[in-house]
Scaffold this motif. Structure first.
Motif, PDB file in Angstrom:
ATOM      1  N   GLU A 135      35.418  31.475  28.208  1.00  0.00           N
ATOM      2  CA  GLU A 135      34.793  30.154  28.102  1.00  0.00           C
ATOM      3  C   GLU A 135      35.838  29.065  27.939  1.00  0.00           C
ATOM      4  O   GLU A 135      35.781  28.019  28.604  1.00  0.00           O
ATOM      5  N   ASN A 136      36.812  29.310  27.091  1.00  0.00           N
ATOM      6  CA  ASN A 136      37.844  28.296  26.853  1.00  0.00           C
ATOM      7  C   ASN A 136      38.729  28.056  28.077  1.00  0.00           C
ATOM      8  O   ASN A 136      39.264  26.964  28.261  1.00  0.00           O
ATOM      9  N   LEU A 137      38.892  29.087  28.889  1.00  0.00           N
ATOM     10  CA  LEU A 137      39.743  28.954  30.083  1.00  0.00           C
ATOM     11  C   LEU A 137      38.948  28.506  31.310  1.00  0.00           C
ATOM     12  O   LEU A 137      39.510  28.378  32.408  1.00  0.00           O
ATOM     13  N   GLY A 138      37.628  28.293  31.135  1.00  0.00           N
ATOM     14  CA  GLY A 138      36.796  27.873  32.263  1.00  0.00           C
ATOM     15  C   GLY A 138      36.540  28.978  33.266  1.00  0.00           C
ATOM     16  O   GLY A 138      36.305  28.719  34.455  1.00  0.00           O
ATOM     17  N   LEU A 139      36.565  30.232  32.800  1.00  0.00           N
ATOM     18  CA  LEU A 139      36.334  31.387  33.662  1.00  0.00           C
ATOM     19  C   LEU A 139      34.891  31.874  33.508  1.00  0.00           C
ATOM     20  O   LEU A 139      34.268  31.653  32.462  1.00  0.00           O
ATOM     21  N   PRO A 140      34.353  32.566  34.502  1.00  0.00           N
ATOM     22  CA  PRO A 140      33.000  33.116  34.365  1.00  0.00           C
ATOM     23  C   PRO A 140      32.940  34.094  33.182  1.00  0.00           C
ATOM     24  O   PRO A 140      33.927  34.792  32.897  1.00  0.00           O
ATOM     25  N   LYS A 141      31.796  34.139  32.512  1.00  0.00           N
ATOM     26  CA  LYS A 141      31.628  35.047  31.380  1.00  0.00           C
ATOM     27  C   LYS A 141      31.884  36.486  31.835  1.00  0.00           C
ATOM     28  O   LYS A 141      31.342  36.933  32.848  1.00  0.00           O
ATOM     29  N   GLY A 142      32.723  37.191  31.092  1.00  0.00           N
ATOM     30  CA  GLY A 142      33.040  38.584  31.421  1.00  0.00           C
ATOM     31  C   GLY A 142      34.221  38.752  32.362  1.00  0.00           C
ATOM     32  O   GLY A 142      34.580  39.878  32.725  1.00  0.00           O
ATOM     33  N   TYR A 143      34.882  37.652  32.743  1.00  0.00           N
ATOM     34  CA  TYR A 143      35.968  37.717  33.731  1.00  0.00           C
ATOM     35  C   TYR A 143      37.122  38.599  33.249  1.00  0.00           C
ATOM     36  O   TYR A 143      37.581  39.487  33.972  1.00  0.00           O
ATOM     37  N   ILE A 144      37.617  38.342  32.035  1.00  0.00           N
ATOM     38  CA  ILE A 144      38.792  39.075  31.543  1.00  0.00           C
ATOM     39  C   ILE A 144      38.454  40.554  31.376  1.00  0.00           C
ATOM     40  O   ILE A 144      39.213  41.434  31.812  1.00  0.00           O
ATOM     41  N   LYS A 145      37.309  40.829  30.773  1.00  0.00           N
ATOM     42  CA  LYS A 145      36.921  42.227  30.567  1.00  0.00           C
ATOM     43  C   LYS A 145      36.778  42.962  31.896  1.00  0.00           C
ATOM     44  O   LYS A 145      37.221  44.097  32.041  1.00  0.00           O
ATOM     45  N   LYS A 146      36.195  42.288  32.877  1.00  0.00           N
ATOM     46  CA  LYS A 146      36.040  42.907  34.200  1.00  0.00           C
ATOM     47  C   LYS A 146      37.403  43.171  34.840  1.00  0.00           C
ATOM     48  O   LYS A 146      37.628  44.224  35.449  1.00  0.00           O
ATOM     49  N   ALA A 147      38.321  42.207  34.684  1.00  0.00           N
ATOM     50  CA  ALA A 147      39.666  42.383  35.247  1.00  0.00           C
ATOM     51  C   ALA A 147      40.366  43.594  34.616  1.00  0.00           C
ATOM     52  O   ALA A 147      41.062  44.351  35.301  1.00  0.00           O
ATOM     53  N   PHE A 148      40.156  43.782  33.319  1.00  0.00           N
ATOM     54  CA  PHE A 148      40.795  44.894  32.613  1.00  0.00           C
ATOM     55  C   PHE A 148      40.141  46.236  32.932  1.00  0.00           C
ATOM     56  O   PHE A 148      40.756  47.288  32.752  1.00  0.00           O
ATOM     57  N   ASN A 149      38.882  46.207  33.358  1.00  0.00           N
ATOM     58  CA  ASN A 149      38.118  47.441  33.604  1.00  0.00           C
ATOM     59  C   ASN A 149      37.938  47.712  35.091  1.00  0.00           C
ATOM     60  O   ASN A 149      36.884  48.148  35.529  1.00  0.00           O
ATOM     61  N   GLU A 150      38.969  47.477  35.867  1.00  0.00           N
ATOM     62  CA  GLU A 150      38.885  47.704  37.310  1.00  0.00           C
ATOM     63  C   GLU A 150      38.469  49.153  37.593  1.00  0.00           C
ATOM     64  O   GLU A 150      38.987  50.092  36.989  1.00  0.00           O
ATOM     65  N   GLY A 151      37.520  49.307  38.493  1.00  0.00           N
ATOM     66  CA  GLY A 151      37.053  50.654  38.826  1.00  0.00           C
ATOM     67  C   GLY A 151      35.970  51.169  37.904  1.00  0.00           C
ATOM     68  O   GLY A 151      35.605  52.345  37.961  1.00  0.00           O
ATOM     69  N   MET A 152      35.407  50.280  37.052  1.00  0.00           N
ATOM     70  CA  MET A 152      34.376  50.706  36.111  1.00  0.00           C
ATOM     71  C   MET A 152      33.109  51.107  36.863  1.00  0.00           C
ATOM     72  O   MET A 152      32.660  50.406  37.756  1.00  0.00           O
ATOM     73  N   GLU A 153      32.549  52.269  36.501  1.00  0.00           N
ATOM     74  CA  GLU A 153      31.311  52.739  37.121  1.00  0.00           C
ATOM     75  C   GLU A 153      30.293  53.073  36.046  1.00  0.00           C
ATOM     76  O   GLU A 153      30.630  53.657  35.022  1.00  0.00           O
ATOM     77  N   ASP A 154      29.028  52.697  36.304  1.00  0.00           N
ATOM     78  CA  ASP A 154      27.921  53.006  35.388  1.00  0.00           C
ATOM     79  C   ASP A 154      28.210  52.531  33.963  1.00  0.00           C
ATOM     80  O   ASP A 154      27.837  53.195  32.992  1.00  0.00           O
ATOM     81  N   GLY A 155      28.893  51.410  33.849  1.00  0.00           N
ATOM     82  CA  GLY A 155      29.159  50.848  32.523  1.00  0.00           C
ATOM     83  C   GLY A 155      30.223  51.580  31.734  1.00  0.00           C
ATOM     84  O   GLY A 155      30.520  51.231  30.592  1.00  0.00           O
ATOM     85  N   GLU A 156      30.839  52.605  32.323  1.00  0.00           N
ATOM     86  CA  GLU A 156      31.884  53.379  31.627  1.00  0.00           C
ATOM     87  C   GLU A 156      33.204  52.620  31.730  1.00  0.00           C
ATOM     88  O   GLU A 156      33.751  52.449  32.820  1.00  0.00           O
ATOM     89  N   GLU A 157      33.713  52.152  30.582  1.00  0.00           N
ATOM     90  CA  GLU A 157      34.921  51.330  30.607  1.00  0.00           C
ATOM     91  C   GLU A 157      36.147  52.142  31.023  1.00  0.00           C
ATOM     92  O   GLU A 157      36.301  53.294  30.633  1.00  0.00           O
ATOM     93  N   THR A 158      37.003  51.513  31.818  1.00  0.00           N
ATOM     94  CA  THR A 158      38.257  52.155  32.222  1.00  0.00           C
ATOM     95  C   THR A 158      39.456  51.525  31.509  1.00  0.00           C
ATOM     96  O   THR A 158      40.571  52.018  31.623  1.00  0.00           O
ATOM     97  N   ALA A 159      39.215  50.410  30.803  1.00  0.00           N
ATOM     98  CA  ALA A 159      40.308  49.748  30.079  1.00  0.00           C
ATOM     99  C   ALA A 159      40.928  50.709  29.071  1.00  0.00           C
ATOM    100  O   ALA A 159      40.267  51.608  28.551  1.00  0.00           O
ATOM    101  N   PHE A 160      42.210  50.502  28.801  1.00  0.00           N
ATOM    102  CA  PHE A 160      42.923  51.323  27.816  1.00  0.00           C
ATOM    103  C   PHE A 160      42.657  50.741  26.424  1.00  0.00           C
ATOM    104  O   PHE A 160      42.939  49.579  26.175  1.00  0.00           O
ATOM    105  N   PHE A 161      42.108  51.557  25.539  1.00  0.00           N
ATOM    106  CA  PHE A 161      41.827  51.094  24.186  1.00  0.00           C
ATOM    107  C   PHE A 161      42.453  52.079  23.196  1.00  0.00           C
ATOM    108  O   PHE A 161      41.976  53.206  23.044  1.00  0.00           O
TER     109      PHE A 161
END
Length: 307
Positions: A135-161
């Motif tokens: 929101e602060n950067l003027g990006l669509p909601k969920g943009y950063i999370k989506k960028a980090f979770n490339e290849g996500m299927e069925d809501g299963e996160e691929t980001a490294f946590f």
């Protein structure tokens, strides 16, 4: 000068705009800030504190006495050369990942169940923080999370946590060794539950090292190199370090919400605007970072293979 402290409970109330502005300013000017009233239950935080300390005492302390930093410091003292240990950290650390639970410390009753619950709460807070940054950067909601979770299927996160549980034990000669050498974090958003009694963490601000003051039950947020890239330099990843201490065993529990190793990361700048950073695969960046973590940041962006 103290790092900003932000009441996160106000993000959903009448002071939402003010709180968004405070977070934006902290990201732009510091890269570090403390969240209070962040929503993680106090009872859970108290359990995490107690069990992490118990785990160190019962499963880690004895081994640290014969660890590499202890041996190297003893050798240095015998030489009496006046030198300082530059390439080692006075730190005991283990890392918790979803897929390595069979490797988690197993002799501290309740630790695994508590840390699974804690990591879930922190993951939720990371998602909220990334939405605030969107929101602060003027990006669509969920943009950063989506960028980090490339290849996500069925809501299963691929980001490294991952969660790094560190202790910085008392050091007989803190002037001769670093607790943790100065560095920026390679990834995305870091959420730190630090010791509420012993200080030692410092952030570099305008050429001056500033203490990240211990604050009971706060969560310290800092932005990593990938947020710097995605924001096209608006949010800088901050240099930080930990000082060794003569007294006190400082606890530090840092959780990292990082891109998937396959994620392509680049500036989210609008078409036609100047992009100050290359686009690259996060795994390739980590290959560079592994060898350059404690070296100047800018050459890392130049060394990584670009897309």
């Amino acid at each position: 000068m103290a790092i900003p402290v932000i009441d996160f409970s106000k993000i959903n109330g009448e002071e939402r705009e003010k709180t968004l502005s405070e977070i934006a300013k902290a990201c732009e000017e510091w890269g570090f800030f403390q969240l209070v009233n962040h929503g993680i239950p106090l009872e859970l935080l108290n359990k995490v504190k107690k069990l992490a300390s118990d785990c160190y005492k019962t499963e880690r302390e004895e081994a640290f006495k014969t660890s590499t930093p202890v041996k190297l410091l003893n050798e240095l003292l015998e030489k009496n050369s006046g030198e300082k240990l530059e390439n080692v950290d006075w730190e005991d650390v283990f890392t918790l990942l979803d897929h390595n639970q069979n490797e988690w410390p197993s002799n501290t009753s309740g630790l695994k169940e508590t840390m699974v619950e804690y990591r879930e709460e922190v993951r939720k807070l990371a998602s909220k923080m990334m939405e605030v940054m969107d929101e602060n950067l003027g990006l669509p909601k969920g943009y950063i999370k989506k960028a980090f979770n490339e290849g996500m299927e069925d809501g299963e996160e691929t980001a490294f946590f991952g969660t790094k549980v560190s202790h910085y034990p008392p050091c007989p000669h803190p002037e001769l060794v670093n607790g943790l050498r100065s560095h920026t974090d390679a990834g995305g958003v870091v959420l730190l539950f630090q010791d509420d009694e012993y200080d030692g963490l410092q952030v570099l601000k305008d050429g001056e090292w500033i203490d990240v003051q211990p604050m009971p039950n706060a969560i310290v947020i800092n932005t990593g190199d990938q947020i710097e890239v995605l924001s096209n330099g608006r949010y800088k990843s901050a240099w930080h370090r930990v000082l060794a201490r003569e007294e006190g065993n400082r606890r530090s529990i840092a959780s990292f919400y990082n891109p998937s190793y396959k994620a392509a990361i680049g500036p989210a700048a609008e078409e036609g605007s100047e992009k100050k950073y290359p686009k690259f695969v996060f795994g390739d960046y980590m290959d560079v970072y592994a060898n350059q973590k404690f070296m100047p940041k800018e050459p890392r962006f130049l060394a990584v293979k670009t897309l």
